[in-house]
Design an enzyme around this catalytic site. Structure first.
Site, PDB file in Angstrom:
ATOM      1  N   ARG A  48       0.808  -1.192   0.000  1.00 42.23           N
ATOM      2  CA  ARG A  48       0.000   0.000   0.000  1.00 42.23           C
ATOM      3  C   ARG A  48       0.849   1.253   0.000  1.00 42.23           C
ATOM      4  NH1 ARG A  48      -3.648  -1.880   5.105  1.00 42.23           N
ATOM      5  NH2 ARG A  48      -4.383  -3.810   4.197  1.00 42.23           N
ATOM      6  N   GLY A  49       2.164   1.091   0.234  1.00 42.75           N
ATOM      7  CA  GLY A  49       3.036   2.242   0.432  1.00 42.75           C
ATOM      8  C   GLY A  49       3.083   3.225  -0.723  1.00 42.75           C
ATOM      9  N   ASP A 105       7.132   2.727  -3.007  1.00 42.12           N
ATOM     10  CA  ASP A 105       7.495   3.863  -2.171  1.00 42.12           C
ATOM     11  C   ASP A 105       8.997   3.907  -1.910  1.00 42.12           C
ATOM     12  OD1 ASP A 105       7.370   1.543  -0.639  1.00 42.12           O
ATOM     13  OD2 ASP A 105       6.171   2.406   0.976  1.00 42.12           O
ATOM     14  N   ASP A 108      14.369  -0.820  -0.010  1.00 45.03           N
ATOM     15  CA  ASP A 108      15.108  -0.994   1.240  1.00 45.03           C
ATOM     16  C   ASP A 108      16.040  -2.191   1.038  1.00 45.03           C
ATOM     17  OD1 ASP A 108      15.616  -0.517   4.019  1.00 45.03           O
ATOM     18  OD2 ASP A 108      14.149  -2.020   4.576  1.00 45.03           O
ATOM     19  N   GLY A 110      15.422  -4.508  -0.994  1.00 41.70           N
ATOM     20  CA  GLY A 110      15.311  -4.806  -2.425  1.00 41.70           C
ATOM     21  C   GLY A 110      14.481  -6.043  -2.714  1.00 41.70           C
ATOM     22  N   LEU A 113      10.932  -5.508  -4.651  1.00 42.88           N
ATOM     23  CA  LEU A 113      11.003  -5.211  -6.087  1.00 42.88           C
ATOM     24  C   LEU A 113      11.496  -6.414  -6.889  1.00 42.88           C
ATOM     25  CD1 LEU A 113      12.212  -1.518  -6.241  1.00 42.88           C
ATOM     26  CD2 LEU A 113      10.155  -2.455  -7.310  1.00 42.88           C
ATOM     27  N   LYS A 136      17.032   3.517  -0.088  1.00 45.04           N
ATOM     28  CA  LYS A 136      17.846   3.395   1.131  1.00 45.04           C
ATOM     29  C   LYS A 136      18.951   2.383   0.841  1.00 45.04           C
ATOM     30  CE  LYS A 136      15.138   3.125   4.992  1.00 45.04           C
ATOM     31  NZ  LYS A 136      14.469   2.373   6.097  1.00 45.04           N
ATOM     32  N   ASP A 164       4.249   3.790   6.054  1.00 47.27           N
ATOM     33  CA  ASP A 164       3.649   3.596   7.375  1.00 47.27           C
ATOM     34  C   ASP A 164       4.589   2.878   8.333  1.00 47.27           C
ATOM     35  OD1 ASP A 164       3.505   1.014   6.036  1.00 47.27           O
ATOM     36  OD2 ASP A 164       2.274   0.407   7.737  1.00 47.27           O
ATOM     37  N   ARG A 170       0.522   7.082   7.282  1.00 49.02           N
ATOM     38  CA  ARG A 170       0.481   7.142   5.818  1.00 49.02           C
ATOM     39  C   ARG A 170      -0.049   8.483   5.322  1.00 49.02           C
ATOM     40  NH1 ARG A 170       1.271   1.959   3.809  1.00 49.02           N
ATOM     41  NH2 ARG A 170       0.215   0.330   4.994  1.00 49.02           N
TER      42      ARG A 170
HETATM   43  P1  IMP Z   1      12.251  -4.105   0.794  1.00 51.14           P
HETATM   44  O1  IMP Z   1      11.533  -5.311   0.288  1.00 51.14           O
HETATM   45  O2  IMP Z   1      13.061  -4.393   2.015  1.00 51.14           O
HETATM   46  O3  IMP Z   1      13.022  -3.351  -0.259  1.00 51.14           O
HETATM   47  O4  IMP Z   1      11.199  -3.118   1.375  1.00 51.14           O
HETATM   48  C1  IMP Z   1      10.197  -2.727   0.692  1.00 51.14           C
HETATM   49  C2  IMP Z   1       8.995  -2.403   1.524  1.00 51.14           C
HETATM   50  O5  IMP Z   1       9.230  -2.251   2.936  1.00 51.14           O
HETATM   51  C3  IMP Z   1       8.576  -1.070   1.028  1.00 51.14           C
HETATM   52  O6  IMP Z   1       7.658  -1.236  -0.035  1.00 51.14           O
HETATM   53  C4  IMP Z   1       7.960  -0.442   2.240  1.00 51.14           C
HETATM   54  O7  IMP Z   1       6.578  -0.784   2.251  1.00 51.14           O
HETATM   55  C5  IMP Z   1       8.626  -1.088   3.427  1.00 51.14           C
HETATM   56  N1  IMP Z   1       9.667  -0.193   3.998  1.00 51.14           N
HETATM   57  C6  IMP Z   1      10.991  -0.305   3.897  1.00 51.14           C
HETATM   58  N2  IMP Z   1      11.641   0.680   4.553  1.00 51.14           N
HETATM   59  C7  IMP Z   1      10.674   1.465   5.075  1.00 51.14           C
HETATM   60  C8  IMP Z   1      10.698   2.678   5.856  1.00 51.14           C
HETATM   61  O8  IMP Z   1      11.739   3.269   6.217  1.00 51.14           O
HETATM   62  N3  IMP Z   1       9.482   3.165   6.200  1.00 51.14           N
HETATM   63  C9  IMP Z   1       8.301   2.579   5.834  1.00 51.14           C
HETATM   64  N4  IMP Z   1       8.243   1.469   5.108  1.00 51.14           N
HETATM   65  C10 IMP Z   1       9.419   0.912   4.728  1.00 51.14           C
HETATM   66 MG    MG Z   2       5.678  -1.487   0.362  1.00 50.88          MG
END
Ligand code: IMP
Ligand code: MG
Length: 181
Positions: A48-49, A105, A108, A110, A113, A136, A164, A170
């Site tokens: 939802r981000g 959004d 982080d 990765g 994605l 990040k 969030d 949000r």
């Molecule tokens: P990843 O899979 O670790 O890259 O993270 C992706 C998902 O984690 C993002 O789509 C966000 O929904 C959530 N996320 C990662 N870091 C943050 C943050 O600092 N604040 C809020 N949501 C985050």
């Molecule tokens: Mg997300």
């Protein structure tokens, strides 16, 4: 407040104001619009981000853009993904032979994605690119190409503008770090 609720954490420093976000989203939208001139684009927004980013970015895109939604949730200790990502589609998710832009959004670790990209690639799109508002890089665990990227953020947990913490914040119009993080 009932004892089942945890008190909201105080928000700390604002990292990006609503004006800074609007400016950067307009720049990203113009870049996407330019790159996809003459090629109808399908945005696949990761819920939802990405809701606020999607809502604003689409105002800068061509009229024939189509929007598909996918929901991704990660499992981890609350603020960090452990690589297990569950994906849920909404409706038909029509991406075969389409030029797809995956929208999230923040990148982080990765994992989100990478996993969503794999799922979309399996549906036979013509092309796939990625677009995130925030990056990040210090927390990356898997390599992911970011074709469009709004801002780089340090290793702090950020909320607002769609992002969030356990469902909260949000709706903030700006992006802020949480106090103490
Ligand atoms: P990843 O899979 O670790 O890259 O993270 C992706 C998902 O984690 C993002 O789509 C966000 O929904 C959530 N996320 C990662 N870091 C943050 C943050 O600092 N604040 C809020 N949501 C985050
Ligand atoms: Mg997300």
């Amino acid at each position: 407040m009932s004892d089942r609720e945890t008190p909201p954490q105080a928000v700390g420093d604002v990292l990006f104001t609503a004006e800074q976000i609007a400016q950067r989203v307009a720049e990203l939208g113009e870049a996407v619009r330019r790159d996809y001139t003459g090629r109808p684009l399908t945005i696949v927004a990761i819920l939802r981000g990405s809701i606020a980013f999607l809502a604003d970015l689409r105002t800068h895109l061509a009229e024939d853009v189509t929007i598909e939604l996918i929901e991704a949730s990660s499992y981890g200790d609350g603020t960090a993904s452990n690589g297990q990502v569950s994906i849920r589609r909404y409706g038909t998710l029509d991406v075969a032979d389409r030029d797809v832009l995956l929208l999230d959004d923040i990148a982080d670790t990765g994992y989100t994605l990478v996993k969503v990209r794999e799922a979309i690639e399996a549906m036979g799109p013509r092309s796939v690119r990625t677009c995130v508002l925030l990056d990040k890089p210090s927390r990356r665990r898997v390599d992911v190409a970011l074709d469009y990227r709004g801002f780089e953020v340090p290793d702090v947990f950020v909320v607002g503008y769609g992002l969030d913490l356990a469902g909260r914040y949000r709706g903030l119009p700006y992006i802020t770090r949480l106090d103490g993080d």
